[in-house]
Design an enzyme around this catalytic site. Structure first.
Site, mmCIF file in Angstrom:
data_model
loop_
_atom_site.group_PDB
_atom_site.id
_atom_site.type_symbol
_atom_site.label_atom_id
_atom_site.label_comp_id
_atom_site.label_asym_id
_atom_site.label_seq_id
_atom_site.Cartn_x
_atom_site.Cartn_y
_atom_site.Cartn_z
ATOM 1 N N ASP A 23 27.241 -16.800 -33.758
ATOM 2 C CA ASP A 23 28.366 -17.709 -33.511
ATOM 3 C C ASP A 23 29.297 -17.677 -34.713
ATOM 4 O OD1 ASP A 23 29.978 -19.727 -32.541
ATOM 5 O OD2 ASP A 23 28.677 -21.335 -33.294
ATOM 6 N N ASP A 27 30.569 -23.613 -32.330
ATOM 7 C CA ASP A 27 30.298 -24.311 -31.065
ATOM 8 C C ASP A 27 28.862 -24.081 -30.585
ATOM 9 O OD1 ASP A 27 30.396 -21.712 -30.191
ATOM 10 O OD2 ASP A 27 31.894 -22.042 -28.618
ATOM 11 N N ASP A 31 29.656 -15.348 -30.129
ATOM 12 C CA ASP A 31 30.976 -14.906 -29.653
ATOM 13 C C ASP A 31 31.323 -13.535 -30.220
ATOM 14 O OD1 ASP A 31 31.761 -15.634 -32.341
ATOM 15 O OD2 ASP A 31 31.816 -17.721 -31.627
ATOM 16 N N ASP A 100 29.026 -4.859 -19.389
ATOM 17 C CA ASP A 100 28.169 -5.171 -18.255
ATOM 18 C C ASP A 100 29.084 -5.416 -17.057
ATOM 19 O OD1 ASP A 100 26.045 -6.235 -16.642
ATOM 20 O OD2 ASP A 100 25.067 -6.968 -18.457
ATOM 21 N N ASP A 202 25.111 -4.196 -12.960
ATOM 22 C CA ASP A 202 24.148 -5.198 -12.510
ATOM 23 C C ASP A 202 23.640 -4.895 -11.089
ATOM 24 O OD1 ASP A 202 23.173 -7.918 -13.465
ATOM 25 O OD2 ASP A 202 23.975 -8.505 -11.501
ATOM 26 N N GLU A 265 21.261 -1.104 -13.455
ATOM 27 C CA GLU A 265 20.116 -2.014 -13.421
ATOM 28 C C GLU A 265 19.515 -1.919 -12.030
ATOM 29 O OE1 GLU A 265 18.483 -6.537 -13.482
ATOM 30 O OE2 GLU A 265 20.413 -6.052 -12.623
ATOM 31 N N HIS A 326 17.095 -9.465 -21.209
ATOM 32 C CA HIS A 326 17.297 -10.911 -21.125
ATOM 33 C C HIS A 326 16.658 -11.514 -19.876
ATOM 34 C CE1 HIS A 326 20.239 -9.000 -18.651
ATOM 35 N NE2 HIS A 326 20.602 -10.146 -18.126
ATOM 36 N N ASP A 327 16.003 -10.693 -19.073
ATOM 37 C CA ASP A 327 15.401 -11.196 -17.836
ATOM 38 C C ASP A 327 13.874 -11.264 -17.876
ATOM 39 O OD1 ASP A 327 17.857 -11.511 -16.527
ATOM 40 O OD2 ASP A 327 17.885 -9.412 -15.896
#
Ligand code: NOJ
Ligand code: MG
Length: 529
Positions: A23, A27, A31, A100, A202, A265, A326-327
């Site tokens: 970050d 926040d 980013d 992605d 994806d 993917e 990330h899955d």
């Protein structure tokens, strides 16, 4: 394969989950400026390309996998000019940038869907999958959402249902409509023209559904604890033959720009996965091979896995291996910290492009997420059954400062034990897993046998997975000991000597020789002379 190999064949791909990488504005959400600030680290690590999970404008119902504008950047991540800067800064360091692309569905707030939903007769009605209710009322058929419940959402205004393979906030595009094809081709061109080097696409295998909307049959092998959508065999909702024409179209766009990579993917068994290379390899360059993720961690199962994958590849098709994403739960949590070092060697010495998941180079573990901190919609829809993906998406620990140096604000997900596991600490420790990754990546670069060489299984010891990689007269052996005993392993008869190039173990390097001793959970990389 010769030295004319493409960058995505030689290179190592590093997945960044941008919300959790760095970050910059306090926040609590990572980013693009933050990512730019960490490019030097990635160059130091030695990877060749970064793949960014989606950074497009999104209501974030599925954290960016619900896109409301395909040709811009979400303000939480920055601006389009931040993105241009990221590409320029990455390229300056020899890093390629992979975006992605999520073509199966949009956000329900995408202007296309808003228009589609206005009326049955709207110009974009057919861009999505609308159906009348079933004969007895209710959903048109039995199709299930991957995230729980029916895949059909009722729209009271028109009386019809729309199809969503994932959340109801992620309506599926209708890939039988040529206008959808044209729109997505433009998206590809937009980013390629901005210098993007490729796309990870994806759920490619889910783009098209059965034209006659037949019910999916029940799955006789369904076990409690599996995702609820696995109660049906998805014969009519995934891997439909029409998908290959769509891919070939994207490939033509990529080829027109040149030097770009398409990664898919695709979660399918190997025999169906390899079809995605396309007729005459005119499809996806790298259909993601996720098989290391689900497999039992033993020499025998891995040996069989590698052989069956190698055997299934169409002639000339380039292999690839994925250890985490990330899955899925993180590798260190799946197999333990000790074995995670072995896994690093495996990923970076098998034949095929390796894709690594941010933080795995630190041996990051899954982080337990207290119920009030759960963010993943899958976990919220199907609570308490271990479906949640938040544990593998926690912020990258950079140092032992507050929040691991990830943010000066409140991190969007809690961090793990960043005081003991962080980049700064491990960068100072040559025995760390971070250094193991760095050494492996450097070795791949200096030894083309490891990136481009052939793969030959070596039956040296049943408890060890062993193989050779051969390129241009150079032969390198990799021996991974999966047992709890040290193994004395005789190298192949035609090798006079094995010179240890790398060991996964801490401490002083093992002896080179004709017969080598490999410690429990140790992997050695040896040059055969
Ligand atoms: C696969 C992505 O990796 C996952 O995170 C997402 O939830 C689904 N596709 C839907 O886009
Ligand atoms: Mg931020």
């Amino acid at each position: 394969m010769t030295s004319s190999a493409e960058w995505w064949q030689r290179g190592v791909i590093y997945q960044i989950y941008p919300r959790s990488f760095q970050d910059s504005d306090g926040d609590g959400i990572g980013d693009l400026q933050g990512t730019i600030a960490r490019l030097d680290y990635l160059a130091w690590l030695g990877v060749d390309a970064i793949w960014l999970s989606p950074v497009y404008p999104s209501p974030m119902a599925d954290f960016g996998y619900d896109i409301s504008d395909y040709t811009s950047i979400d303000p939480v991540f920055g601006t389009l000019s931040d993105f241009d800067r990221l590409v320029a800064e990455a390229h300056r360091r020899g890093l390629n940038v992979i975006m992605d692309l999520v073509p199966n569905h949009t956000s329900d707030r995408h202007p296309w869907f808003l228009e589609s939903r206005t009326a049955r007769g709207s110009a974009k009605r057919d861009w999505y999958v609308w159906r009348d209710p079933g004969p007895e009322g209710g959903p048109p058929n039995n199709w299930l959402s991957e995230f729980g419940g029916s895949a059909w959402e009722h729209d009271p205004a028109s009386g019809q249902y729309y199809y969503h393979a994932f959340l109801k906030e992620q309506p599926d595009l209708n890939w039988r409509n040529p206008e959808v094809h044209a729109a997505m081709r433009q998206v590809l061109g937009f980013w390629f023209a901005r210098g993007v080097d490729g796309f990870r696409i994806d759920v490619v295998h889910q783009l098209v559904e059965d034209a006659t909307f037949r019910d999916n049959p029940p799955n006789p092998d369904f076990q409690p604890g599996e995702p609820p959508s696995h109660a049906l065999l998805r014969v009519h909702t995934i891997d439909q033959p029409e998908v290959h024409d769509i891919i070939a179209e994207w490939r033509r766009v990529a080829d027109r720009f040149g030097g770009r990579v398409l990664i898919g993917e695709i979660h399918l068994p190997i025999n169906r996965l390899v079809a995605y290379y396309g007729v005459e390899l005119g499809g996806i360059h790298l259909p993601f091979n996720f098989n290391l993720i689900g497999t039992r961690w033993s020499a025998e199962t891995l040996r069989n896995l590698v052989s069956s994958y190698e055997a299934a590849l169409p002639p000339g098709a380039w292999p690839n291996w994925v250890l985490g994403s990330h899955d899925f739960p993180r590798i260190a949590s799946r197999i333990g910290n000790r074995a995670a070092r072995l896994a690093a060697v495996l990923l970076l010495t098998l034949r095929g492009t390796p894709t690594m998941y941010y933080g795995d180079e630190l041996g990051m573990s899954d982080v337990a997420i207290p119920p009030q901190s759960v963010r993943d919609p899958f976990e919220r829809n199907v609570p308490g059954q271990g479906m949640g993906r938040d544990p593998a998406r926690t912020p990258m620990p950079w140092s032992d400062e507050t929040s691991g140096g990830f943010t000066k604000g409140m991190p969007w997900l809690p961090l793990g034990d960043y005081r003991h596991c962080n980049v700064k600490l491990q960068a100072q420790d040559p025995d760390s897993i971070l250094w193991l990754y760095r050494r492996l990546i450097a070795l791949r670069r200096t030894e083309p046998a490891l990136s481009l060489g052939s793969y030959e299984p070596l039956g040296l010891d049943p408890e060890c997975l062993a193989y050779a990689r051969r390129y241009d007269g150079r032969r390198i052996a990799v021996v991974l000991n999966f047992s709890e005993e040290p193994r004395r392993v005789a190298l192949p008869d035609d090798a006079r000597h094995g010179h240890v190039l790398l060991s996964s173990r801490e401490g002083s390097p093992p002896d080179s020789g004709r017969i080598v001793t490999v410690q429990p959970a140790e992997a050695q990389v040896l040059a055969l002379e």
